[in-house]
Write a protein that holds these residues in place. Structure first.
Motif, PDB file in Angstrom:
ATOM      1  N   TYR A 107      35.330  -9.355  46.183  1.00 25.26           N
ATOM      2  CA  TYR A 107      33.829  -8.857  46.248  1.00 25.26           C
ATOM      3  C   TYR A 107      33.608  -7.392  46.121  1.00 25.26           C
ATOM      4  O   TYR A 107      32.022  -7.293  46.125  1.00 25.26           O
ATOM      5  CB  TYR A 107      33.948  -8.426  48.332  1.00 25.26           C
ATOM      6  N   GLY A 108      34.800  -6.312  45.531  1.00 30.45           N
ATOM      7  CA  GLY A 108      33.338  -5.486  45.218  1.00 30.45           C
ATOM      8  C   GLY A 108      33.459  -5.396  42.931  1.00 30.45           C
ATOM      9  O   GLY A 108      32.429  -4.866  42.516  1.00 30.45           O
ATOM     10  N   GLY A 109      34.232  -7.225  42.789  1.00 29.00           N
ATOM     11  CA  GLY A 109      33.702  -7.130  41.438  1.00 29.00           C
ATOM     12  C   GLY A 109      31.844  -7.048  40.826  1.00 29.00           C
ATOM     13  O   GLY A 109      30.857  -7.742  41.885  1.00 29.00           O
ATOM     14  N   GLU A 110      32.126  -6.941  39.666  1.00 25.60           N
ATOM     15  CA  GLU A 110      30.587  -7.036  39.454  1.00 25.60           C
ATOM     16  C   GLU A 110      29.983  -8.840  39.781  1.00 25.60           C
ATOM     17  O   GLU A 110      28.860  -8.857  39.252  1.00 25.60           O
ATOM     18  CB  GLU A 110      30.469  -6.711  38.166  1.00 25.60           C
ATOM     19  N   ASP A 111      30.443 -10.039  39.390  1.00 24.23           N
ATOM     20  CA  ASP A 111      29.806 -11.135  39.976  1.00 24.23           C
ATOM     21  C   ASP A 111      30.050 -11.335  41.388  1.00 24.23           C
ATOM     22  O   ASP A 111      28.300 -11.438  40.766  1.00 24.23           O
ATOM     23  CB  ASP A 111      31.845 -12.153  39.351  1.00 24.23           C
ATOM     24  N   TYR A 112      30.202 -11.113  41.962  1.00 25.88           N
ATOM     25  CA  TYR A 112      29.212 -10.997  43.653  1.00 25.88           C
ATOM     26  C   TYR A 112      28.809  -9.782  43.864  1.00 25.88           C
ATOM     27  O   TYR A 112      27.787  -9.975  44.594  1.00 25.88           O
ATOM     28  CB  TYR A 112      30.844 -10.213  44.507  1.00 25.88           C
ATOM     29  N   GLU A 171      28.388  -5.080  50.336  1.00 27.29           N
ATOM     30  CA  GLU A 171      28.650  -3.496  50.535  1.00 27.29           C
ATOM     31  C   GLU A 171      30.181  -3.013  50.811  1.00 27.29           C
ATOM     32  O   GLU A 171      30.634  -2.730  50.664  1.00 27.29           O
ATOM     33  CB  GLU A 171      27.864  -3.316  52.142  1.00 27.29           C
ATOM     34  N   ILE A 172      30.865  -4.253  51.601  1.00 21.84           N
ATOM     35  CA  ILE A 172      32.694  -3.848  51.886  1.00 21.84           C
ATOM     36  C   ILE A 172      33.451  -3.798  50.895  1.00 21.84           C
ATOM     37  O   ILE A 172      33.736  -2.810  51.098  1.00 21.84           O
ATOM     38  CB  ILE A 172      32.889  -4.921  52.868  1.00 21.84           C
ATOM     39  N   GLY A 173      32.869  -4.531  49.617  1.00 22.71           N
ATOM     40  CA  GLY A 173      33.728  -4.933  48.788  1.00 22.71           C
ATOM     41  C   GLY A 173      33.412  -3.641  47.494  1.00 22.71           C
ATOM     42  O   GLY A 173      34.328  -3.393  46.968  1.00 22.71           O
ATOM     43  N   ALA A 174      32.185  -2.999  47.813  1.00 21.17           N
ATOM     44  CA  ALA A 174      31.783  -1.795  46.722  1.00 21.17           C
ATOM     45  C   ALA A 174      32.787  -0.856  47.417  1.00 21.17           C
ATOM     46  O   ALA A 174      33.175   0.111  46.165  1.00 21.17           O
ATOM     47  CB  ALA A 174      30.478  -1.972  46.345  1.00 21.17           C
ATOM     48  N   CYS A 207      24.714 -10.480  45.291  1.00 20.29           N
ATOM     49  CA  CYS A 207      24.177  -9.897  45.811  1.00 20.29           C
ATOM     50  C   CYS A 207      22.627  -9.275  45.863  1.00 20.29           C
ATOM     51  O   CYS A 207      21.695  -9.062  46.310  1.00 20.29           O
ATOM     52  CB  CYS A 207      25.012  -8.398  46.245  1.00 20.29           C
ATOM     53  N   ARG A 208      23.227  -9.498  44.116  1.00 27.05           N
ATOM     54  CA  ARG A 208      21.772  -8.567  44.297  1.00 27.05           C
ATOM     55  C   ARG A 208      20.599 -10.081  44.272  1.00 27.05           C
ATOM     56  O   ARG A 208      18.991  -9.570  43.995  1.00 27.05           O
ATOM     57  CB  ARG A 208      21.483  -7.265  42.346  1.00 27.05           C
ATOM     58  N   ASP A 209      20.659 -10.657  43.419  1.00 24.53           N
ATOM     59  CA  ASP A 209      19.944 -12.028  43.053  1.00 24.53           C
ATOM     60  C   ASP A 209      19.620 -12.680  44.912  1.00 24.53           C
ATOM     61  O   ASP A 209      18.355 -13.211  44.516  1.00 24.53           O
ATOM     62  CB  ASP A 209      20.980 -12.885  42.510  1.00 24.53           C
TER      63      ASP A 209
END
Length: 228
Positions: free
Chosen positions: A169-174, A147-150, A178-180
């Motif tokens: 932390y905002g990138g798609e990999d992380y 959440e912080i990264g996004a 989080c979704r997983d």
């Protein structure tokens, strides 16, 4: 204050944590990353402590593999251990190496009391409870950083010196991690307590783990901001 979609269980835990969630995700340390005002010494102190934290955090996710009841639970838990050891800890090594702090110095870091309190609390939740207790204690770190990264990815000042941390932390990999993890927690909760999460007898204990871990995250940022 709406949050990212990391699943139903996370949304309920996040809402139940109340104002402490905002104290964590919008802490002065976080805002210093966003606008670049965080003192470099504080960031490096945080990185050293977080490196030690991640060693214990990887152990906690390894414990989740042992506590899992199905292969569907074991696989993402094992993948998270690998992500922590191979990716997230590598970021810390790279950032610290540029500042003259090598791997040996990182591993020799003496744990701050806030670090000890947080990591041992999470491990104890897993030792004394089951897979779902452990997930509740682990979730604030994994999903809170997402959440912080996004948010910081969308709001950070141009040219901030902390763009690499934010991008991780905002990138798609992380965000995919989080979704997983959110989906893993939802499935684990339904398996163990049914679809009426908040009405389950175990819910207050699980929500308590989440809130306590969130409070310990606030303490970790406090420690980082002090720079000692």
């Amino acid at each position: 204050m709406s949050g990212p979609d990391y699943g139903r269980t996370f949304a309920l835990w996040r809402a139940g944590a109340g104002e402490v969630w905002g104290h964590y995700t919008r802490h002065a340390f976080v805002e210093g990353l966003r606008d670049g005002s965080l003192p470099r010494a504080a960031f490096l102190h945080y990185l050293r402590q977080d490196y030690v934290f991640l060693i214990h955090f990887a152990r906690a996710w390894a414990l989740a593999v042992a506590r899992a009841e199905t292969l569907a639970e074991m696989r993402p838990a094992a993948a998270t251990v690998a992500a922590l050891v191979d990716a997230e800890m590598s970021l810390h090594l790279e950032l610290c190496a540029r500042e003259g702090i090598d791997a040996a110095a990182l591993e020799a870091t003496e744990e701050a009391p806030e670090n000890l309190a947080y990591t041992r609390y999470v491990l104890e939740a897993g030792y004394s409870g089951d897979f779902l207790d452990l997930m509740a204690a682990l979730a604030p770190c994994v999903l809170g950083y997402g959440e912080i990264g996004a948010r910081l990815g969308a709001e950070a000042a141009p040219g901030t010196g902390y763009a690499e941390w934010i991008g991780t932390y905002g990138g798609e990999d992380y965000q995919a991690v989080c979704r997983d993890v959110g989906a893993l927690i939802d499935a684990a909760a339904e398996r163990r307590i049914g679809s009426d999460f908040a009405g389950a007898a175990r819910w207050p204990r699980l929500a308590g783990h989440f809130r306590t871990a969130t409070r310990l995250e606030v303490g970790f940022w406090d420690m980082g901001l002090r720079g000692r």
